[in-house]
Design a protein around this motif. Structure first.
Motif, short mmCIF file in Angstrom:
data_model
loop_
_atom_site.label_atom_id
_atom_site.label_comp_id
_atom_site.label_asym_id
_atom_site.label_seq_id
_atom_site.Cartn_x
_atom_site.Cartn_y
_atom_site.Cartn_z
N TYR A 33 0.84 -1.20 0.00
CA TYR A 33 0.00 0.00 0.00
C TYR A 33 0.87 1.25 0.00
O TYR A 33 1.95 1.26 0.59
CB TYR A 33 -0.88 0.05 1.26
N TYR A 35 0.33 5.24 1.26
CA TYR A 35 -0.49 6.23 1.94
C TYR A 35 0.23 7.57 1.90
O TYR A 35 1.44 7.63 1.82
CB TYR A 35 -0.69 5.87 3.41
N LEU A 43 -3.88 9.58 7.69
CA LEU A 43 -3.31 8.81 6.59
C LEU A 43 -4.40 8.48 5.58
O LEU A 43 -5.48 8.02 5.96
CB LEU A 43 -2.72 7.50 7.12
N LEU A 45 -5.21 6.49 1.77
CA LEU A 45 -4.71 5.48 0.85
C LEU A 45 -4.66 6.04 -0.57
O LEU A 45 -5.66 6.54 -1.09
CB LEU A 45 -5.61 4.24 0.90
N TYR A 48 -2.94 0.67 -4.03
CA TYR A 48 -2.51 -0.54 -3.39
C TYR A 48 -2.33 -1.66 -4.42
O TYR A 48 -2.74 -1.51 -5.59
CB TYR A 48 -3.46 -0.96 -2.26
N GLU A 101 -1.73 -7.49 10.32
CA GLU A 101 -1.12 -6.21 10.63
C GLU A 101 -0.46 -5.66 9.39
O GLU A 101 0.26 -6.38 8.68
CB GLU A 101 -0.05 -6.37 11.71
N GLN A 102 -0.69 -4.39 9.10
CA GLN A 102 0.05 -3.72 8.04
C GLN A 102 1.34 -3.17 8.66
O GLN A 102 1.29 -2.44 9.64
CB GLN A 102 -0.77 -2.59 7.43
N PHE A 104 4.47 -0.75 8.39
CA PHE A 104 4.76 0.51 7.71
C PHE A 104 6.26 0.75 7.60
O PHE A 104 7.03 0.37 8.49
CB PHE A 104 4.12 1.67 8.47
N TYR B 32 -12.84 -4.67 11.36
CA TYR B 32 -11.53 -4.80 12.00
C TYR B 32 -11.13 -3.43 12.52
O TYR B 32 -11.21 -2.44 11.80
CB TYR B 32 -10.48 -5.30 10.99
N TYR B 36 -2.82 2.29 16.14
CA TYR B 36 -1.42 2.41 15.80
C TYR B 36 -0.81 3.53 16.64
O TYR B 36 -1.47 4.54 16.94
CB TYR B 36 -1.24 2.75 14.31
N PRO B 44 3.90 4.50 11.44
CA PRO B 44 2.99 3.93 12.45
C PRO B 44 3.35 2.47 12.75
O PRO B 44 3.79 1.74 11.87
CB PRO B 44 1.62 4.00 11.78
N GLU B 45 3.15 2.06 14.00
CA GLU B 45 3.34 0.66 14.39
C GLU B 45 2.09 0.18 15.11
O GLU B 45 1.48 0.91 15.90
CB GLU B 45 4.58 0.51 15.27
N LEU B 46 1.70 -1.06 14.82
CA LEU B 46 0.47 -1.60 15.39
C LEU B 46 0.61 -1.80 16.89
O LEU B 46 1.56 -2.39 17.37
CB LEU B 46 0.13 -2.93 14.72
N TYR B 49 -5.17 -4.76 18.08
CA TYR B 49 -6.00 -5.18 16.96
C TYR B 49 -7.21 -5.92 17.53
O TYR B 49 -7.07 -6.80 18.37
CB TYR B 49 -5.19 -6.09 16.05
N LEU B 88 -3.21 6.62 16.40
CA LEU B 88 -4.12 6.61 15.26
C LEU B 88 -5.05 5.42 15.36
O LEU B 88 -4.61 4.28 15.53
CB LEU B 88 -3.31 6.47 13.97
N LYS B 92 -11.06 -1.34 9.00
CA LYS B 92 -11.23 -1.79 7.64
C LYS B 92 -12.43 -2.73 7.52
O LYS B 92 -12.87 -3.35 8.48
CB LYS B 92 -9.97 -2.47 7.10
N GLY B 101 -7.39 -1.38 2.07
CA GLY B 101 -6.53 -0.53 2.86
C GLY B 101 -7.26 -0.12 4.12
O GLY B 101 -8.45 -0.38 4.29
N LEU B 102 -6.54 0.53 5.00
CA LEU B 102 -7.11 0.97 6.26
C LEU B 102 -7.68 2.38 6.11
O LEU B 102 -7.15 3.19 5.36
CB LEU B 102 -6.03 0.98 7.34
N PHE B 104 -8.12 5.59 8.35
CA PHE B 104 -7.53 6.11 9.59
C PHE B 104 -8.29 7.31 10.12
O PHE B 104 -8.87 8.10 9.36
CB PHE B 104 -6.09 6.56 9.33
N GLY B 105 -8.26 7.46 11.45
CA GLY B 105 -8.61 8.73 12.05
C GLY B 105 -7.44 9.69 11.90
O GLY B 105 -6.36 9.30 11.43
#
Lengths: 113, 114
Positions: A33, A35, A43, A45, A48, A101-102, A104, B32, B36, B44-46, B49, B88, B92, B101-102, B104-105
């Motif tokens: 993806y 973004y 963020l 998109l 993708y 999990e995506q 990044f 889902y 993040y 960003p890192e998760l 979930y 964040l 999805k 794709g996600l 996001f806020g």
């Protein structure tokens, strides 16, 4: 295992110039993806890909093109850069069969003057 | 109206406080839900979930999803200065192929004061 890497980290372009951002992942993920992240916008998109040779439009695709010639690489192109494309660009990859999990990359900061 | 609403903050709390971060959404098809964490000038890192409604706990972090109210929350207990970051929420829709794709806020900037 480097995860997701992005090249370059920073770039300044003049209006009308073109450039390509490279994203590479070494996790053998099918999905990748692009973004963009702007202040106050979160963020969003851009495009993708669900596998090598495939691409699809996201929420804000105008002004960008992408290619996925190899599974591990996803390229984002700006043919004629505009100041509105000043942003931080993040690439992500994903494999739903492994972990939902995506992952990044560290981002590319692009300024168009 | 944006699909996902999140107060951008900043939210400043003293060390050790319980932090509550929230998002509301309008698309009932979201299934889902993720949180993040993003440190300054990083990707960003998760963090958490969750699938569908319910609670999930991981150490000092608890994620809650209330699909009937279209509302999700992240709680941080015993907050630490190292928790200072932008949080964040992301969501999805499951479309079978899993390629979505996600959404996001905008992210909430959290500051934990030592």
């Amino acid at each position: 295992n480097a995860g997701v890497t992005q090249t370059p980290k920073f770039r300044v372009l003049k209006t009308g110039q073109s450039m390509t951002l490279l994203c590479a992942q070494d996790m053998n993920h099918e999905y990748m993806y692009w973004y963009r992240q702007d202040p106050g916008m979160g963020l969003r998109l851009i495009h993708y890909s669900v596998g090598e040779g495939t691409t699809a439009k996201g929420e804000v695709p105008d002004g960008y093109n992408v290619s996925r010639l190899k599974k591990q690489n996803f390229l984002l192109g700006l043919e004629s850069a505009a100041p509105s494309q000043t942003s931080v660009y993040f690439c992500a990859s994903f494999d739903p069969d492994v972990r939902n999990e995506q992952y990044f990359g560290p981002g590319t900061r692009l300024t168009v003057t | 109206q944006k699909e996902v609403e999140q107060d951008p903050g900043p939210l400043s709390v003293p060390e050790g406080a319980i932090v509550s971060l929230n998002c509301t959404y309008s698309n009932s098809a979201f299934q889902y839900f993720m949180w993040y964490r993003q440190y300054s000038r990083k990707g960003p890192e998760l963090l958490m979930y969750t699938y569908s409604s319910g609670n999930k706990e991981d150490g000092r972090f608890t994620a809650q999803v209330d699909k009937s109210s279209k509302y999700i929350s992240l709680f941080i207990r015993d907050s630490q200065p190292s928790d200072s970051a932008t949080y964040l929420c992301a969501m999805k829709v499951y479309s079978g192929g899993g390629a979505d794709g996600l959404t996001f806020g905008k992210g909430t900037h959290l500051i934990i004061q030592p």
